[in-house]
Design a protein around this motif. Structure first.
Motif, PDB file in Angstrom:
ATOM      1  N   GLU A  52      -5.901  -0.974  -0.799  1.00 60.79           N
ATOM      2  CA  GLU A  52      -4.688  -0.416  -0.207  1.00 60.79           C
ATOM      3  C   GLU A  52      -4.236  -1.168   1.037  1.00 60.79           C
ATOM      4  O   GLU A  52      -3.112  -1.021   1.478  1.00 60.79           O
ATOM      5  CB  GLU A  52      -4.847   1.081   0.105  1.00 60.79           C
ATOM      6  N   THR A  53      -5.113  -2.017   1.615  1.00 64.60           N
ATOM      7  CA  THR A  53      -4.720  -2.807   2.783  1.00 64.60           C
ATOM      8  C   THR A  53      -4.690  -4.297   2.489  1.00 64.60           C
ATOM      9  O   THR A  53      -4.533  -5.099   3.390  1.00 64.60           O
ATOM     10  CB  THR A  53      -5.680  -2.556   3.964  1.00 64.60           C
ATOM     11  N   LEU A  84      -3.221   9.869   2.194  1.00 61.23           N
ATOM     12  CA  LEU A  84      -1.761   9.788   2.265  1.00 61.23           C
ATOM     13  C   LEU A  84      -1.242   8.581   1.498  1.00 61.23           C
ATOM     14  O   LEU A  84      -0.160   8.636   0.914  1.00 61.23           O
ATOM     15  CB  LEU A  84      -1.295   9.740   3.721  1.00 61.23           C
ATOM     16  N   VAL A  85      -2.015   7.502   1.501  1.00 57.97           N
ATOM     17  CA  VAL A  85      -1.620   6.314   0.744  1.00 57.97           C
ATOM     18  C   VAL A  85      -1.580   6.658  -0.734  1.00 57.97           C
ATOM     19  O   VAL A  85      -0.610   6.363  -1.435  1.00 57.97           O
ATOM     20  CB  VAL A  85      -2.595   5.134   1.000  1.00 57.97           C
ATOM     21  N   GLU A  86      -2.646   7.303  -1.225  1.00 55.89           N
ATOM     22  CA  GLU A  86      -2.719   7.662  -2.643  1.00 55.89           C
ATOM     23  C   GLU A  86      -1.700   8.740  -3.004  1.00 55.89           C
ATOM     24  O   GLU A  86      -1.076   8.683  -4.051  1.00 55.89           O
ATOM     25  CB  GLU A  86      -4.133   8.127  -2.997  1.00 55.89           C
ATOM     26  N   GLU A  87      -1.536   9.705  -2.127  1.00 55.81           N
ATOM     27  CA  GLU A  87      -0.642  10.835  -2.386  1.00 55.81           C
ATOM     28  C   GLU A  87       0.819  10.408  -2.518  1.00 55.81           C
ATOM     29  O   GLU A  87       1.574  10.967  -3.286  1.00 55.81           O
ATOM     30  CB  GLU A  87      -0.797  11.842  -1.241  1.00 55.81           C
ATOM     31  N   HIS A  88       1.200   9.415  -1.730  1.00 54.09           N
ATOM     32  CA  HIS A  88       2.602   8.981  -1.711  1.00 54.09           C
ATOM     33  C   HIS A  88       2.777   7.556  -2.197  1.00 54.09           C
ATOM     34  O   HIS A  88       3.687   6.864  -1.769  1.00 54.09           O
ATOM     35  CB  HIS A  88       3.155   9.098  -0.285  1.00 54.09           C
ATOM     36  N   MET A 126      -2.828  -7.414   1.183  1.00 51.84           N
ATOM     37  CA  MET A 126      -1.469  -7.848   0.861  1.00 51.84           C
ATOM     38  C   MET A 126      -1.376  -8.445  -0.538  1.00 51.84           C
ATOM     39  O   MET A 126      -0.371  -8.279  -1.216  1.00 51.84           O
ATOM     40  CB  MET A 126      -0.946  -8.838   1.897  1.00 51.84           C
ATOM     41  N   LEU A 127      -2.432  -9.134  -0.962  1.00 51.20           N
ATOM     42  CA  LEU A 127      -2.406  -9.690  -2.314  1.00 51.20           C
ATOM     43  C   LEU A 127      -2.321  -8.573  -3.342  1.00 51.20           C
ATOM     44  O   LEU A 127      -1.529  -8.639  -4.288  1.00 51.20           O
ATOM     45  CB  LEU A 127      -3.641 -10.561  -2.556  1.00 51.20           C
ATOM     46  N   ASP A 128      -3.126  -7.528  -3.158  1.00 53.60           N
ATOM     47  CA  ASP A 128      -3.118  -6.413  -4.095  1.00 53.60           C
ATOM     48  C   ASP A 128      -1.860  -5.557  -3.969  1.00 53.60           C
ATOM     49  O   ASP A 128      -1.494  -4.857  -4.906  1.00 53.60           O
ATOM     50  CB  ASP A 128      -4.355  -5.528  -3.895  1.00 53.60           C
ATOM     51  N   LEU A 129      -1.204  -5.591  -2.829  1.00 50.74           N
ATOM     52  CA  LEU A 129       0.010  -4.798  -2.632  1.00 50.74           C
ATOM     53  C   LEU A 129       1.233  -5.403  -3.314  1.00 50.74           C
ATOM     54  O   LEU A 129       2.257  -4.748  -3.401  1.00 50.74           O
ATOM     55  CB  LEU A 129       0.305  -4.631  -1.134  1.00 50.74           C
ATOM     56  N   GLY A 130       1.142  -6.627  -3.776  1.00 47.26           N
ATOM     57  CA  GLY A 130       2.307  -7.145  -4.478  1.00 47.26           C
ATOM     58  C   GLY A 130       2.419  -8.641  -4.624  1.00 47.26           C
ATOM     59  O   GLY A 130       3.211  -9.115  -5.424  1.00 47.26           O
ATOM     60  N   VAL A 182       3.689   0.217   6.244  1.00 49.82           N
ATOM     61  CA  VAL A 182       3.751   1.645   5.916  1.00 49.82           C
ATOM     62  C   VAL A 182       2.371   2.154   5.509  1.00 49.82           C
ATOM     63  O   VAL A 182       1.965   3.251   5.897  1.00 49.82           O
ATOM     64  CB  VAL A 182       4.788   1.898   4.796  1.00 49.82           C
ATOM     65  N   VAL A 183       1.632   1.371   4.737  1.00 49.80           N
ATOM     66  CA  VAL A 183       0.283   1.762   4.327  1.00 49.80           C
ATOM     67  C   VAL A 183      -0.613   1.931   5.546  1.00 49.80           C
ATOM     68  O   VAL A 183      -1.327   2.932   5.675  1.00 49.80           O
ATOM     69  CB  VAL A 183      -0.309   0.723   3.340  1.00 49.80           C
ATOM     70  N   LEU A 184      -0.562   0.969   6.462  1.00 49.64           N
ATOM     71  CA  LEU A 184      -1.407   1.056   7.660  1.00 49.64           C
ATOM     72  C   LEU A 184      -1.036   2.254   8.524  1.00 49.64           C
ATOM     73  O   LEU A 184      -1.914   2.929   9.065  1.00 49.64           O
ATOM     74  CB  LEU A 184      -1.332  -0.244   8.454  1.00 49.64           C
ATOM     75  N   GLN A 185       0.254   2.548   8.639  1.00 50.84           N
ATOM     76  CA  GLN A 185       0.682   3.732   9.391  1.00 50.84           C
ATOM     77  C   GLN A 185       0.161   5.007   8.736  1.00 50.84           C
ATOM     78  O   GLN A 185      -0.260   5.943   9.426  1.00 50.84           O
ATOM     79  CB  GLN A 185       2.208   3.775   9.493  1.00 50.84           C
TER      80      GLN A 185
END
Length: 117
Positions: free
Chosen positions: A35-36, A105-109, A38-42, A91-94
């Motif tokens: 979830e943190t 919260l990351v998983e929920e949203h 960047m490669l996995d985020l997109g 946004v993920v880090l926040q």
């Protein structure tokens, strides 16, 4: 992503020292935390999408695929794709900070995070 098996301590030391020559500071992320990452985020998804466009109708030989990947990297990846991934990371880090270190919260949203950024 700093997970076990992704490099020996010696390899990491060599890499860090090489980057110091260019005034680049390496900040290692937490292992096994997609979830943190960047490669996995997109970033990988952007590369895969570009390779699919470039590789269409090419033979499936490994050299053709390597050429498609290089073509995608140099000609099809947009600055906007990297900007979007960076925006999502913020946004993920926040969300992780708001959840006091958790990722609920990351998983929920998951789908909402990027759109609401």
């Amino acid at each position: 992503d700093n997970a076990g098996g992704h490099g020996t301590s010696d390899a990491k030391d060599i890499y860090v020292n090489a980057m110091k020559e260019y005034n680049v500071e390496i900040i290692w992320q937490v292992p096994r935390s997609p979830e943190t990452n960047m490669l996995d985020l997109g970033v990988w998804m952007s590369i895969q999408s570009a390779v699919t466009r470039v590789h269409h109708n090419r033979h499936s030989h490994v050299d053709a695929l390597a050429t498609s990947i290089e073509d995608a990297w140099t000609g099809y990846l947009s600055e906007k794709a990297f900007h979007n991934v960076h925006r999502r990371l913020k946004v993920v880090l926040q969300s992780i900070v708001k959840d006091e270190g958790g990722n609920e919260l990351v998983e929920e949203h998951r789908g909402k995070l990027f759109r609401d950024a």
